[in-house]
Design a protein around this motif. Structure first.
Motif, PDB file in Angstrom:
ATOM      1  N   UNK A 107       0.831  -1.347   0.012  1.00  0.00           N
ATOM      2  CA  UNK A 107       0.060   0.162   0.003  1.00  0.00           C
ATOM      3  C   UNK A 107       1.080   1.338  -0.059  1.00  0.00           C
ATOM      4  N   UNK A 108       2.227   1.016   0.190  1.00  0.00           N
ATOM      5  CA  UNK A 108       2.876   2.301   0.281  1.00  0.00           C
ATOM      6  C   UNK A 108       3.164   3.077  -0.977  1.00  0.00           C
ATOM      7  N   UNK A 109       2.567   2.470  -2.077  1.00  0.00           N
ATOM      8  CA  UNK A 109       2.488   3.358  -3.489  1.00  0.00           C
ATOM      9  C   UNK A 109       1.426   3.976  -3.337  1.00  0.00           C
ATOM     10  N   UNK A 110       0.449   3.607  -2.852  1.00  0.00           N
ATOM     11  CA  UNK A 110      -0.938   4.400  -3.085  1.00  0.00           C
ATOM     12  C   UNK A 110      -0.901   5.268  -1.991  1.00  0.00           C
ATOM     13  N   UNK A 111      -0.244   5.442  -0.693  1.00  0.00           N
ATOM     14  CA  UNK A 111      -0.182   6.321   0.122  1.00  0.00           C
ATOM     15  C   UNK A 111       0.720   7.428  -0.475  1.00  0.00           C
ATOM     16  N   UNK A 112       2.041   6.902  -1.188  1.00  0.00           N
ATOM     17  CA  UNK A 112       2.560   8.106  -1.880  1.00  0.00           C
ATOM     18  C   UNK A 112       2.069   8.775  -2.924  1.00  0.00           C
ATOM     19  N   UNK A 126       2.353  17.495   8.794  1.00  0.00           N
ATOM     20  CA  UNK A 126       1.415  16.899   9.813  1.00  0.00           C
ATOM     21  C   UNK A 126       0.233  17.010   9.721  1.00  0.00           C
ATOM     22  N   UNK A 127      -0.437  17.848   8.865  1.00  0.00           N
ATOM     23  CA  UNK A 127      -1.839  18.279   8.451  1.00  0.00           C
ATOM     24  C   UNK A 127      -2.178  17.352   7.401  1.00  0.00           C
ATOM     25  N   UNK A 128      -1.320  17.180   6.386  1.00  0.00           N
ATOM     26  CA  UNK A 128      -1.434  16.085   5.296  1.00  0.00           C
ATOM     27  C   UNK A 128      -1.606  14.708   5.871  1.00  0.00           C
ATOM     28  N   UNK A 129      -0.946  14.377   6.659  1.00  0.00           N
ATOM     29  CA  UNK A 129      -1.008  13.191   7.321  1.00  0.00           C
ATOM     30  C   UNK A 129      -2.414  13.013   8.121  1.00  0.00           C
ATOM     31  N   UNK A 131      -5.110  14.412   7.502  1.00  0.00           N
ATOM     32  CA  UNK A 131      -6.013  14.247   6.487  1.00  0.00           C
ATOM     33  C   UNK A 131      -6.062  13.043   5.863  1.00  0.00           C
ATOM     34  N   UNK A 132      -5.088  12.453   5.432  1.00  0.00           N
ATOM     35  CA  UNK A 132      -5.018  11.278   4.601  1.00  0.00           C
ATOM     36  C   UNK A 132      -5.688   9.988   5.752  1.00  0.00           C
ATOM     37  N   UNK A 133      -5.138   9.998   6.938  1.00  0.00           N
ATOM     38  CA  UNK A 133      -5.586   9.048   7.891  1.00  0.00           C
ATOM     39  C   UNK A 133      -6.910   9.331   8.377  1.00  0.00           C
ATOM     40  N   UNK A 134      -7.552  10.380   8.250  1.00  0.00           N
ATOM     41  CA  UNK A 134      -8.807  10.698   8.510  1.00  0.00           C
ATOM     42  C   UNK A 134      -9.751   9.871   7.378  1.00  0.00           C
ATOM     43  N   UNK A 135      -9.438  10.190   6.285  1.00  0.00           N
ATOM     44  CA  UNK A 135      -9.929   9.765   5.026  1.00  0.00           C
ATOM     45  C   UNK A 135      -9.817   8.331   4.846  1.00  0.00           C
ATOM     46  N   UNK A 136      -8.671   7.663   5.438  1.00  0.00           N
ATOM     47  CA  UNK A 136      -8.681   6.334   5.732  1.00  0.00           C
ATOM     48  C   UNK A 136      -9.484   5.669   6.386  1.00  0.00           C
ATOM     49  N   UNK A 137      -9.708   6.260   7.654  1.00  0.00           N
ATOM     50  CA  UNK A 137     -10.827   5.886   8.708  1.00  0.00           C
ATOM     51  C   UNK A 137     -12.167   5.947   8.196  1.00  0.00           C
ATOM     52  N   UNK A 138     -12.391   6.985   7.373  1.00  0.00           N
ATOM     53  CA  UNK A 138     -13.745   7.241   6.917  1.00  0.00           C
ATOM     54  C   UNK A 138     -14.213   6.232   5.706  1.00  0.00           C
ATOM     55  N   UNK A 139     -13.146   5.815   4.987  1.00  0.00           N
ATOM     56  CA  UNK A 139     -13.004   4.904   4.049  1.00  0.00           C
ATOM     57  C   UNK A 139     -13.441   3.408   4.661  1.00  0.00           C
ATOM     58  N   UNK A 140     -12.739   3.244   5.651  1.00  0.00           N
ATOM     59  CA  UNK A 140     -13.028   1.879   6.468  1.00  0.00           C
ATOM     60  C   UNK A 140     -14.207   1.857   6.719  1.00  0.00           C
ATOM     61  N   UNK A 141     -14.795   2.849   7.361  1.00  0.00           N
ATOM     62  CA  UNK A 141     -16.024   2.637   7.980  1.00  0.00           C
ATOM     63  C   UNK A 141     -17.270   2.588   6.892  1.00  0.00           C
ATOM     64  N   UNK A 142     -17.009   3.059   5.782  1.00  0.00           N
ATOM     65  CA  UNK A 142     -18.095   3.103   4.500  1.00  0.00           C
ATOM     66  C   UNK A 142     -17.877   1.741   4.000  1.00  0.00           C
ATOM     67  N   UNK A 143     -16.641   1.396   3.718  1.00  0.00           N
ATOM     68  CA  UNK A 143     -16.370  -0.162   2.967  1.00  0.00           C
ATOM     69  C   UNK A 143     -16.874  -1.363   3.723  1.00  0.00           C
ATOM     70  N   UNK A 144     -16.674  -1.107   5.042  1.00  0.00           N
ATOM     71  CA  UNK A 144     -17.311  -2.137   5.953  1.00  0.00           C
ATOM     72  C   UNK A 144     -18.627  -2.333   6.043  1.00  0.00           C
TER      73      UNK A 144
END
Length: 181
Positions: A107-112, A126-129, A131-144
């Motif tokens: 997954x590192x390529x996608x993260x990059x 720090x804000x970018x990280x 944001x991406x972690x927040x999007x990842x969490x939101x996606x997980x909740x949706x996709x589950x």
């Protein structure tokens, strides 16, 4: 133990489902890399997404944390970020592991890619990280959610059976599930 083809199929299905749900045409989903000399190193799977004409005047929906989140350009950035991160999230769910996309090898390529996509909109690392972690969490909740996961599984199953799905096949599969989400 999960085999590489199955993990890749779920990963690519995650990209395809989220892109389609956000309005993209998913032109092709495949196991194995595209025959592109610039596509190095050889990827195990890929999704070709076409957003069509992106009108910067189109207002988006609720923002994902970027400034001016109602602006069309920000909405397009959000759609692209969600699509890029959806592959690692789908794979994470399938594995049953909470691996961070920045730390998990496949997954590192996608993260990059996501990191670079939002570099201008969110220049502070720090804000970018965050944001991406927040999007990842939101996606997980949706996709589950049941309908989302069923759509991912349907694409993954077809991808494993055929190795390549064209736009018509993808639309047939996802057209059925998207209305149920």
């Amino acid at each position: 133990m999960h085999d590489d083809d199955t993990l890749t199929a779920y990963h690519e299905a995650g990209h395809a489902v989220v892109a389609y749900a956000l309005g993209a045409a998913v032109e092709q989903v495949r196991l194995g890399g595209f025959d592109d000399p610039d596509d190095l190193p050889h990827r195990f799977g890929d999704v070709r997404v076409n957003w069509g004409r992106v009108d910067p005047r189109i207002a988006g929906t609720r923002g994902a944390g970027t400034r001016g989140a109602g602006k069309g350009a920000d909405w397009q950035l959000q759609r692209e970020l969600l699509t890029v991160l959806a592959g690692p999230v789908a794979e994470m769910i399938y594995r049953g592991e909470p691996a961070h996309p920045a730390l998990h090898g496949p997954s590192q390529g996608d993260w990059a890619q996501a990191w670079e996509l939002c570099r201008v909109a969110v220049p502070h690392p720090e804000l970018r990280t965050r944001l991406l972690e927040t999007l990842t969490t939101s996606l997980r909740q949706a996709i589950e959610r049941e309908a989302w996961w069923a759509a991912v599984a349907a694409v993954a199953d077809e991808l494993l059976a055929h190795e390549t799905l064209d736009q018509e096949q993808t639309e047939e599969i996802l057209g059925f599930w998207i209305g149920r989400m």
